[in-house]
Write an enzyme that holds these catalytic residues in place. Sequence first.
Site, PDB file in Angstrom:
ATOM      1  N   CYS A  63      84.036  65.360  51.556  1.00  0.00           N
ATOM      2  CA  CYS A  63      84.644  64.175  52.169  1.00  0.00           C
ATOM      3  C   CYS A  63      84.085  63.933  53.560  1.00  0.00           C
ATOM      4  O   CYS A  63      83.870  62.785  53.959  1.00  0.00           O
ATOM      5  CB  CYS A  63      86.163  64.335  52.254  1.00  0.00           C
ATOM      6  SG  CYS A  63      86.937  64.559  50.643  1.00  0.00           S
ATOM      7  N   CYS A  76      84.254  61.713  42.803  1.00  0.00           N
ATOM      8  CA  CYS A  76      85.659  61.674  43.207  1.00  0.00           C
ATOM      9  C   CYS A  76      86.166  60.258  43.454  1.00  0.00           C
ATOM     10  O   CYS A  76      87.349  60.071  43.706  1.00  0.00           O
ATOM     11  CB  CYS A  76      85.889  62.545  44.442  1.00  0.00           C
ATOM     12  SG  CYS A  76      85.021  61.993  45.904  1.00  0.00           S
TER      13      CYS A  76
END
Length: 154
Positions: A138, A69
Amino acid sequence: MAAAGAGRLRRAASALLLRSPRLPARELSAPARLYHKKVVDHYENPRNVGSLDKTSKNVGTGLVGAPACGDVMKLQIQVDEKGKIVDARFKTFGCGSAIASSSLATEWVKGKTVEEALTIKNTDIAKELCLPPVKLHCSSKSLLQMPTSLHSWE
């Protein structure tokens, strides 16, 4: 002849669009992903952004990146002579969830020993920030960057 046919199709499609009822722009765009107010708060007002003196003997630095990402995070902690984390700083290049997770992690580790800080799970951070499952990675990066070399500090 093929070019003339393509031009005619383009004009016909344009004419159909002009005759069809107009949709408001918000209905044409992708649906907005709504973040919890805690994520927005940590993203818009991140805590403990910056760097500590990496040459200091009581500062440890962790760095992690996620090629999938594009997020890159750096976490630094400063430990006192008793083994307590007295300061924590981060720099994150990534999405709002990654920034919020790093910000929250720095708040949570302050005042803890390194061993106590290492017990914090990414799921704890994700739960506190109400992150959707798709953003769980995340929160894990904010903890993966915890400098493990601090265990040897006395």
